[in-house]
Design a protein around this motif. Structure first.
Motif, short mmCIF file in Angstrom:
data_model
loop_
_atom_site.label_atom_id
_atom_site.label_comp_id
_atom_site.label_asym_id
_atom_site.label_seq_id
_atom_site.Cartn_x
_atom_site.Cartn_y
_atom_site.Cartn_z
N GLU A 1 0.85 -1.19 0.00
CA GLU A 1 0.00 0.00 0.00
C GLU A 1 0.89 1.25 0.00
O GLU A 1 1.82 1.35 0.80
CB GLU A 1 -0.91 0.01 1.22
CG GLU A 1 -1.60 1.31 1.55
CD GLU A 1 -2.48 1.83 0.41
OE1 GLU A 1 -2.54 3.05 0.22
OE2 GLU A 1 -3.11 0.99 -0.27
N ALA A 2 0.59 2.18 -0.91
CA ALA A 2 1.40 3.40 -1.00
C ALA A 2 1.14 4.34 0.18
O ALA A 2 2.03 5.10 0.58
CB ALA A 2 1.12 4.12 -2.32
N GLY A 3 -0.07 4.31 0.73
CA GLY A 3 -0.39 5.16 1.86
C GLY A 3 0.20 4.65 3.16
O GLY A 3 0.87 3.62 3.20
N ASP A 4 -0.08 5.38 4.23
CA ASP A 4 0.54 5.02 5.51
C ASP A 4 -0.22 3.95 6.27
O ASP A 4 0.25 3.48 7.32
CB ASP A 4 0.71 6.27 6.39
CG ASP A 4 -0.62 6.97 6.67
OD1 ASP A 4 -1.66 6.50 6.16
OD2 ASP A 4 -0.61 7.97 7.40
N ARG A 5 -1.41 3.53 5.77
CA ARG A 5 -2.12 2.47 6.44
C ARG A 5 -3.10 1.80 5.49
O ARG A 5 -3.44 2.33 4.43
CB ARG A 5 -2.86 2.98 7.67
CG ARG A 5 -4.01 3.96 7.39
CD ARG A 5 -4.58 4.47 8.70
NE ARG A 5 -5.69 5.41 8.53
CZ ARG A 5 -6.98 5.08 8.55
NH1 ARG A 5 -7.32 3.79 8.70
NH2 ARG A 5 -7.92 5.98 8.41
N LEU A 6 -3.56 0.62 5.86
CA LEU A 6 -4.56 -0.09 5.09
C LEU A 6 -5.93 0.54 5.31
O LEU A 6 -6.17 1.23 6.31
CB LEU A 6 -4.62 -1.57 5.51
CG LEU A 6 -3.34 -2.39 5.40
CD1 LEU A 6 -3.58 -3.81 5.92
CD2 LEU A 6 -2.83 -2.43 3.97
N LEU A 7 -6.83 0.33 4.38
CA LEU A 7 -8.23 0.73 4.51
C LEU A 7 -8.39 2.16 5.01
O LEU A 7 -8.93 2.41 6.10
CB LEU A 7 -8.97 -0.24 5.45
CG LEU A 7 -8.93 -1.71 5.03
CD1 LEU A 7 -9.44 -2.60 6.17
CD2 LEU A 7 -9.76 -1.93 3.78
N PRO A 8 -7.94 3.13 4.26
CA PRO A 8 -8.01 4.53 4.72
C PRO A 8 -9.43 5.03 4.96
O PRO A 8 -9.60 6.03 5.67
CB PRO A 8 -7.32 5.30 3.59
CG PRO A 8 -7.40 4.41 2.40
CD PRO A 8 -7.33 3.02 2.93
N ALA A 9 -10.44 4.37 4.38
CA ALA A 9 -11.83 4.81 4.59
C ALA A 9 -12.36 4.41 5.95
O ALA A 9 -13.39 4.93 6.40
CB ALA A 9 -12.73 4.22 3.50
N SER B 1 -8.30 -0.23 11.00
CA SER B 1 -7.18 -0.44 10.09
C SER B 1 -6.05 -1.20 10.78
O SER B 1 -5.47 -2.14 10.23
CB SER B 1 -6.67 0.91 9.58
OG SER B 1 -5.52 0.75 8.79
N ASP B 2 -5.74 -0.81 12.01
CA ASP B 2 -4.68 -1.48 12.76
C ASP B 2 -5.06 -2.92 13.08
O ASP B 2 -4.22 -3.83 13.02
CB ASP B 2 -4.39 -0.73 14.06
CG ASP B 2 -3.77 0.65 13.82
OD1 ASP B 2 -3.24 0.87 12.71
OD2 ASP B 2 -3.84 1.50 14.73
N SER B 3 -6.34 -3.14 13.41
CA SER B 3 -6.80 -4.50 13.73
C SER B 3 -6.72 -5.41 12.50
O SER B 3 -6.33 -6.58 12.61
CB SER B 3 -8.23 -4.46 14.26
OG SER B 3 -8.30 -3.76 15.48
N VAL B 4 -7.10 -4.86 11.35
CA VAL B 4 -7.03 -5.65 10.11
C VAL B 4 -5.59 -6.03 9.81
O VAL B 4 -5.29 -7.18 9.45
CB VAL B 4 -7.66 -4.86 8.94
CG1 VAL B 4 -7.31 -5.50 7.61
CG2 VAL B 4 -9.16 -4.78 9.11
N ARG B 5 -4.68 -5.07 9.96
CA ARG B 5 -3.27 -5.37 9.70
C ARG B 5 -2.77 -6.47 10.64
O ARG B 5 -2.07 -7.40 10.19
CB ARG B 5 -2.43 -4.12 9.86
CG ARG B 5 -0.95 -4.37 9.66
CD ARG B 5 -0.14 -3.12 9.50
NE ARG B 5 1.25 -3.43 9.17
CZ ARG B 5 2.08 -2.59 8.57
NH1 ARG B 5 1.67 -1.37 8.27
NH2 ARG B 5 3.32 -2.95 8.29
N LYS B 6 -3.14 -6.39 11.88
CA LYS B 6 -2.72 -7.40 12.85
C LYS B 6 -3.25 -8.77 12.47
O LYS B 6 -2.52 -9.77 12.51
CB LYS B 6 -3.19 -7.01 14.25
CG LYS B 6 -2.79 -8.01 15.33
CD LYS B 6 -3.31 -7.57 16.69
CE LYS B 6 -2.95 -8.61 17.76
NZ LYS B 6 -3.49 -8.22 19.10
N GLU B 7 -4.53 -8.84 12.09
CA GLU B 7 -5.12 -10.12 11.70
C GLU B 7 -4.42 -10.70 10.47
O GLU B 7 -4.14 -11.90 10.41
CB GLU B 7 -6.61 -9.94 11.40
CG GLU B 7 -7.47 -9.57 12.61
CD GLU B 7 -7.75 -10.77 13.50
OE1 GLU B 7 -7.45 -11.92 13.07
OE2 GLU B 7 -8.26 -10.57 14.61
#
Length: 443
Positions: free
Chosen positions: A225-233, A239-245
């Motif tokens: 992902e080019a942005g600083d986190r997943l799922l910016p919406a 977003s942090d929980s999804v990344r952890k999973e």
């Protein structure tokens, strides 16, 4: 009778055609025609499941012709080429068969009211090598292409392992890199996230179907992902929980990483890193086809979206409407309506009401987008998201409750197309198929 033509059979376009078919077509108040390049409709958020074989597109797809027959409208297969606003017709390109023979000539479809619902596609931002080496999950055909390539990779991998066990691999070149199947996905939105998780679910079933001793440890998925986190919406916490999973599943997540080139062997980043991959998916950003530039002077924005008014009519022609991802409408807060499925569904509802109002000589309604929240499914493992409970309040949900809410979105789409009774039968048949059909589509 007046002619209503809807170009684009995605979720919004098909729901609109069904509604107008019931309200006007069946009552012989108008000829309603739906145009799409494909013969069948599949809900776009399910494409990641088609790509991994978890969903059989042939089973869940809706035949446009059969649906049109049952719901009071007509269907024309073809791709739009241009619009003539003076003479009020849509020109369709010829349709070619699998052998390249022309089976349907170019046609002109007359309209009194025209609705453009042509959707969007992935935006490669003209990145070098992406079009040649990456798969875009924009259609069932592309999803099936991914699935076939994925199965080929795992078949090569299992064969390589079998040769290694009997000591015959020393003389043969390894068929996969570093004894893993490497899949890279560019784009940390819903498509990229959901595909990453679904791949690990699919891997768990492959050993049961003759692919050797394969498990999640033999799969390397890199999500970029080019942005600083997943799922910016979504909120930061989700977003942090999804990344952890995802990382617990085994996904390598790289945020703040810009891809500058795609090659046959992988991806190159702006920082000079090479991400090796046997299979690559591009799911970053959206844009509208440049065909809109041939729409006879309709106002467009920089990514070829069609500019519309609050009534969903185009800014230069009140007989033409646009809905969904191809439409550009500024909200009261100055931000555009986002290119999301729920926006397309809401636009289809208001557009249908406004077209019926034109026939009844009633005033048109203004469209107002209501964000109902966002949900993301990590296959069978979990689901997370937030749902809007009021104008300024929302609630975060995850686990089984979020999974049920996610599934309900598809059921609501089916209910708009088929009605409650038939949707109930579809759900029942789907449950029966769990026992009758294999867990993965393997062809």
């Amino acid at each position: 009778m007046k002619n209503i033509v809807i170009v684009g059979g995605g979720a919004g376009g098909l729901e609109l055609a069904t509604f107008l078919g019931h309200k006007l077509g069946r009552k012989s108040r108008a000829n309603v025609t739906l145009v799409d390049r494909n013969q069948t409709h599949l809900w776009k958020p399910l494409l990641h499941e088609v790509a991994t074989g978890v969903l059989d597109a042939e089973t869940d797809a809706v035949s446009y012709r059969a649906h049109a027959y049952n719901h009071g409208f007509h269907f024309e297969q073809g791709s739009i080429n241009r619009i003539d606003r003076t003479n009020k017709y849509v020109e369709l390109e010829p349709v070619y068969g699998q052998d390249g023979d022309m089976i349907v000539v170019a046609r002109r479809i007359p309209y009194d009211y025209l609705v453009l619902a042509i959707g969007s596609k992935s935006n490669d931002f003209k990145t070098k090598g992406v079009a040649e080496n990456c798969i875009f999950l924009d259609s069932p055909d592309q999803a099936l292409r991914f699935q076939h390539k994925m199965l080929e990779l795992f078949l090569k991998f299992s064969e390589n392992n079998a040769l290694a066990e009997i000591g015959e691999d020393d003389s043969k070149q390894s068929l996969v890199q570093e004894d893993k199947v490497n899949i890279a996905i560019v784009g940390g939105g819903a498509t990229g996230v959901e595909l990453s998780a679904e791949l690990f679910n699919a891997t768990q079933h492959l050993s049961s179907y003759g692919y050797g001793k394969i498990d999640a440890g033999h799969l390397r998925v890199t999500l970029i992902e080019a942005g600083d986190r997943l799922l910016p919406a979504l909120p930061q916490r989700i977003s942090d929980s999804v990344r952890k999973e995802l990382e617990e599943l085994g996904v390598t997540v790289k945020t703040g990483t810009m891809i500058t080139e795609a090659t046959k062997n992988g991806l190159l980043t702006k920082d000079g890193e090479e991400i090796k991959a046997d299979l690559m998916v591009w799911a970053a950003g959206v844009r509208v086809s440049t065909v809109t530039q041939r729409f006879d002077g309709l106002e467009l924005n920089r990514i070829n979206q069609i500019c519309i008014k609050n009534s969903l009519q185009t800014t230069v022609d009140d007989s033409i409407f646009a809905i969904g991802d191809c439409a550009y409408l500024l909200q009261k807060d100055g931000t555009p309506v986002p290119p999301r499925g729920q926006a397309a569904n809401q636009m289809a509802t208001v557009c249908g009401q406004n077209i019926v109002a034109l026939f009844d000589n009633k005033p048109l309604k203004d469209f107002s987008y209501f964000d109902k929240g966002s949900l993301v499914s990590l296959s069978k493992f979990t689901a997370l998201g937030n749902i809007t409970t009021g104008k300024k309040t929302s609630m975060t949900i995850e686990g089984r409750l979020a999974r049920l809410a996610y599934i309900s979105l598809y059921r609501l789409h089916q209910q708009k197309l088929h009605g409650c009774f038939k949707t109930g039968l579809i759900i029942l048949i789907g449950r029966l198929n769990r026992f009758i059909r294999p867990s993965l589509k393997l062809y």
